[in-house]
Each structure stands twice: as structure tokens, then as C-alpha cells.
Design a protein around this motif. Structure first.
Motif, mmCIF file in Angstrom:
data_model
loop_
_atom_site.group_PDB
_atom_site.id
_atom_site.type_symbol
_atom_site.label_atom_id
_atom_site.label_comp_id
_atom_site.label_asym_id
_atom_site.label_seq_id
_atom_site.Cartn_x
_atom_site.Cartn_y
_atom_site.Cartn_z
ATOM 1 N N LYS A 5 33.782 9.364 6.558
ATOM 2 C CA LYS A 5 34.526 8.207 7.027
ATOM 3 C C LYS A 5 33.597 7.239 7.744
ATOM 4 C CE LYS A 5 38.536 6.875 9.781
ATOM 5 N NZ LYS A 5 39.624 7.364 10.657
ATOM 6 N N ASN A 6 32.712 7.786 8.594
ATOM 7 C CA ASN A 6 31.785 6.948 9.342
ATOM 8 C C ASN A 6 30.821 6.220 8.413
ATOM 9 O OD1 ASN A 6 32.915 7.703 11.772
ATOM 10 N ND2 ASN A 6 31.482 9.390 12.102
ATOM 11 N N THR A 7 30.276 6.955 7.428
ATOM 12 C CA THR A 7 29.346 6.323 6.498
ATOM 13 C C THR A 7 30.060 5.270 5.650
ATOM 14 O OG1 THR A 7 29.710 8.125 4.914
ATOM 15 C CG2 THR A 7 27.804 8.311 6.360
ATOM 16 N N GLN A 31 22.773 3.130 -14.929
ATOM 17 C CA GLN A 31 21.749 4.182 -14.929
ATOM 18 C C GLN A 31 21.923 5.152 -13.762
ATOM 19 O OE1 GLN A 31 19.175 4.587 -17.259
ATOM 20 N NE2 GLN A 31 20.142 2.983 -18.453
ATOM 21 N N LEU A 32 22.575 4.680 -12.691
ATOM 22 C CA LEU A 32 22.763 5.541 -11.514
ATOM 23 C C LEU A 32 23.631 6.759 -11.811
ATOM 24 C CD1 LEU A 32 23.415 2.798 -8.794
ATOM 25 C CD2 LEU A 32 21.360 4.213 -9.016
ATOM 26 N N PHE A 33 24.429 6.704 -12.872
ATOM 27 C CA PHE A 33 25.418 7.748 -13.130
ATOM 28 C C PHE A 33 25.134 8.534 -14.406
ATOM 29 C CE2 PHE A 33 27.336 4.136 -10.948
ATOM 30 C CZ PHE A 33 27.835 4.737 -9.807
ATOM 31 N N LEU A 34 23.899 8.464 -14.891
ATOM 32 C CA LEU A 34 23.571 9.158 -16.145
ATOM 33 C C LEU A 34 23.619 10.674 -15.989
ATOM 34 C CD1 LEU A 34 20.658 7.029 -17.668
ATOM 35 C CD2 LEU A 34 23.062 7.080 -18.335
ATOM 36 N N GLY A 35 23.341 11.159 -14.787
ATOM 37 C CA GLY A 35 23.282 12.615 -14.588
ATOM 38 C C GLY A 35 24.626 13.295 -14.689
ATOM 39 N N ASP A 36 25.505 13.012 -13.739
ATOM 40 C CA ASP A 36 26.796 13.701 -13.666
ATOM 41 C C ASP A 36 27.979 12.839 -14.091
ATOM 42 O OD1 ASP A 36 25.476 15.944 -12.610
ATOM 43 O OD2 ASP A 36 25.523 15.079 -10.603
ATOM 44 N N GLY A 37 27.720 11.625 -14.541
ATOM 45 C CA GLY A 37 28.819 10.736 -14.899
ATOM 46 C C GLY A 37 29.406 10.062 -13.664
ATOM 47 N N MET A 134 27.409 3.248 -3.168
ATOM 48 C CA MET A 134 26.506 3.643 -2.088
ATOM 49 C C MET A 134 26.883 5.014 -1.538
ATOM 50 S SD MET A 134 26.099 -0.022 -0.112
ATOM 51 C CE MET A 134 24.937 0.572 1.105
ATOM 52 N N GLU A 135 28.200 5.267 -1.402
ATOM 53 C CA GLU A 135 28.667 6.560 -0.905
ATOM 54 C C GLU A 135 28.202 7.679 -1.842
ATOM 55 O OE1 GLU A 135 30.183 8.863 1.808
ATOM 56 O OE2 GLU A 135 30.841 6.801 1.999
ATOM 57 N N TYR A 136 28.351 7.455 -3.137
ATOM 58 C CA TYR A 136 27.955 8.452 -4.140
ATOM 59 C C TYR A 136 26.442 8.672 -4.127
ATOM 60 C CZ TYR A 136 26.809 10.202 -8.821
ATOM 61 O OH TYR A 136 26.284 10.906 -9.871
ATOM 62 N N CYS A 137 25.680 7.578 -4.148
ATOM 63 C CA CYS A 137 24.221 7.690 -4.258
ATOM 64 C C CYS A 137 23.607 8.291 -2.997
ATOM 65 C CB CYS A 137 23.612 6.322 -4.543
ATOM 66 S SG CYS A 137 23.989 5.704 -6.206
ATOM 67 N N TYR A 138 24.089 7.868 -1.834
ATOM 68 C CA TYR A 138 23.547 8.427 -0.602
ATOM 69 C C TYR A 138 23.940 9.889 -0.439
ATOM 70 C CZ TYR A 138 21.365 4.281 1.327
ATOM 71 O OH TYR A 138 20.508 3.228 1.539
ATOM 72 N N GLY A 139 25.099 10.260 -0.984
ATOM 73 C CA GLY A 139 25.492 11.670 -0.987
ATOM 74 C C GLY A 139 24.519 12.509 -1.801
ATOM 75 N N ASP A 142 21.157 12.684 0.058
ATOM 76 C CA ASP A 142 21.249 13.607 1.189
ATOM 77 C C ASP A 142 21.154 15.057 0.708
ATOM 78 O OD1 ASP A 142 21.824 14.183 4.047
ATOM 79 O OD2 ASP A 142 23.652 15.053 3.228
ATOM 80 N N SER A 143 21.859 15.354 -0.393
ATOM 81 C CA SER A 143 21.802 16.700 -0.972
ATOM 82 C C SER A 143 20.402 17.016 -1.483
ATOM 83 C CB SER A 143 22.822 16.808 -2.112
ATOM 84 O OG SER A 143 22.760 18.059 -2.740
ATOM 85 N N ASN A 144 19.767 16.021 -2.090
ATOM 86 C CA ASN A 144 18.396 16.213 -2.584
ATOM 87 C C ASN A 144 17.416 16.487 -1.445
ATOM 88 O OD1 ASN A 144 19.124 15.889 -5.239
ATOM 89 N ND2 ASN A 144 18.548 13.738 -5.352
ATOM 90 N N GLU A 145 17.612 15.781 -0.325
ATOM 91 C CA GLU A 145 16.725 15.989 0.824
ATOM 92 C C GLU A 145 16.844 17.419 1.357
ATOM 93 O OE1 GLU A 145 14.361 14.254 2.474
ATOM 94 O OE2 GLU A 145 14.443 12.857 0.793
ATOM 95 N N LYS A 146 18.076 17.919 1.413
ATOM 96 C CA LYS A 146 18.286 19.289 1.883
ATOM 97 C C LYS A 146 17.619 20.289 0.942
ATOM 98 C CE LYS A 146 22.637 18.280 4.236
ATOM 99 N NZ LYS A 146 24.107 18.461 4.237
ATOM 100 N N GLU A 147 17.787 20.066 -0.361
ATOM 101 C CA GLU A 147 17.158 20.966 -1.334
ATOM 102 C C GLU A 147 15.643 20.857 -1.257
ATOM 103 O OE1 GLU A 147 17.200 22.011 -6.121
ATOM 104 O OE2 GLU A 147 18.373 20.328 -5.363
#
Length: 212
Positions: A5-7, A31-37, A134-139, A142-147
Motif C-alpha cells: 500500500k505504501n509503495t 518487453q517488461l512482461f515477456l517472462g511471466d506475462g 512500477m508495482e510489478y517491476c519493483y516487486g 526486490d525478489s531478485n535482490e533477495k535471491e
């Protein structure tokens, strides 16, 4: 949920006042959505924007056609001005042309108003699509950074383990060289050489079979 909500609020503030071209027309955006749709909300907004753009294209084409028809009717009226009677009524043909021009003006004005409304709708939906993107891409980032952090930890741990294994391997090689050198010094080259020739291979084979 609170974090999202904050983001989202932050992204909405960023999107305010940004007059971007429709994102659905930008190939890099797709192109941003080629991976998972595309997520459900993104796909829904994309569909709405495509409908707005299609309607906008239809209205613009209709406006051009009405303008051409209006100009043609105006020319007909100018050519046939001498047919206007004393009361200014003109022939039935001239009256029909004037009626059509009035109708065309009404349709063109209605089209202008709808185009203005469409511009507002497209701006709003495009802004919402920007926020969802932006919400999708930053999500994902963020997940990539953790991995990435987990992988860095694993790599460092594996690197240290590999270093220990390399050191141990070198220690084993040094130990074997020293033992062989001592045997050589104690028993002499003739004995150790004869042992290597006659029993070396068999000794290595028996030793490997005894190991679990």
C-alpha cells in the motif's frame, strides 16, 4: 500488505502530472512482461486503453469524413445560391443541404466532446497502468535482490569450501611426496623402484577396493 500500500501510494505520487504517451504503444513496455506475462490488473488496463485508442481512431476518421462532406455541401450551396427565392428558402435540394450541414455540425461537436472525454480517460488509465507497471517491476527487482543475496552467500560459502579442499589436496600431495622420499632414502632407489614396477598398480587397486 502494508508495504505494498505504501509503495503504491509512492508510485501514484510519482505518476501524478506525468503526461506520458500511451504505454500500450511502447514496445519496450511490452518487453517488461515477456517472462511471466502481464498481471491481471495490467492486462485489464491495457485492454481499456486499447479500446480508448480504437475509439479515438474511429472518431478522428469520422471527423475527417464529415469535414470533407461538409465542404462538399458548402460548395453546392455556393454554386446554387441563385436558386434561392424571394423568401430565402431556396430549392428543396438547398434546404436539404443546409439540414445536412446542421446535422454534420452537431455530430462534429459531439465528436469533439467525446474526444476530449477520451483524452481524460486515457490519461487516467495510462497513469494507473504506470503505477501497476512500477508495482510489478519493483516487486520483481526486490525478489531478485533477495535471491541475489542468497546466491552471493552460497557462492562465498562454496568458495571458502573450495579453498579448503584445494589446500587439503595440496597437503595430501605433499604428504605422499615426503613419504615416498623417506621410503626412497630408507630402502634405496632399487627397492622402491622394484616395488613400484611389480606391486605399485596392485597396491593402489587393493587400497581403492578397501575404501568405502
Amino acid at each position: 500488505m502494508g508495504k505494498k500500500k505504501n509503495t503504491s501510494q509512492g508510485f501514484k505520487q510519482i505518476a501524478q502530472g506525468k503526461d506520458l504517451p500511451p504505454l500500450v504503444l511502447d514496445q519496450k513496455w511490452h518487453q517488461l512482461f515477456l517472462g511471466d506475462g502481464k498481471p491481471k490488473e495490467v492486462a485489464k488496463l491495457e485492454q481499456k486503453l486499447n479500446k480508448h485508442l480504437a475509439r479515438q481512431g474511429h472518431l478522428n476518421q469520422e471527423f475527417k469524413e464529415l469535414k470533407v462532406l461538409k465542404n462538399k455541401l458548402m460548395k453546392n450551396i455556393m454554386v446554387n445560391m441563385d436558386e434561392i427565392g424571394e423568401e430565402g428558402q431556396g430549392t428543396p435540394k438547398l434546404q436539404e443541404d443546409r439540414r445536412l450541414i446542421t446535422e454534420i455540425n452537431q455530430r462534429m461537436e459531439a465528436g469533439r466532446r467525446e474526444l476530449e472525454e477520451l483524452q481524460d480517460l486515457m490519461k487516467m488509465d495510462n497513469s494507473l497502468l504506470m503505477v501497476e507497471t512500477m508495482e510489478y517491476c519493483y516487486g520483481i527487482m526486490d525478489s531478485n535482490e533477495k535471491e541475489k543475496e542468497e546466491l552471493s552467500g552460497w557462492i562465498n560459502k562454496t568458495r571458502m569450501e573450495l579453498k579448503r579442499k584445494v589446500i587439503r589436496k595440496e597437503e595430501i600431495e605433499d604428504q605422499n611426496k615426503k613419504i615416498y622420499a623417506y621410503l626412497h632414502d630408507i630402502f634405496g632407489a632399487q627397492v622402491t623402484g622394484a616395488f613400484d614396477l611389480k606391486y605399485g598398480s596392485e597396491y593402489k587397486k587393493q587400497r581403492s577396493e578397501r575404501q568405502p
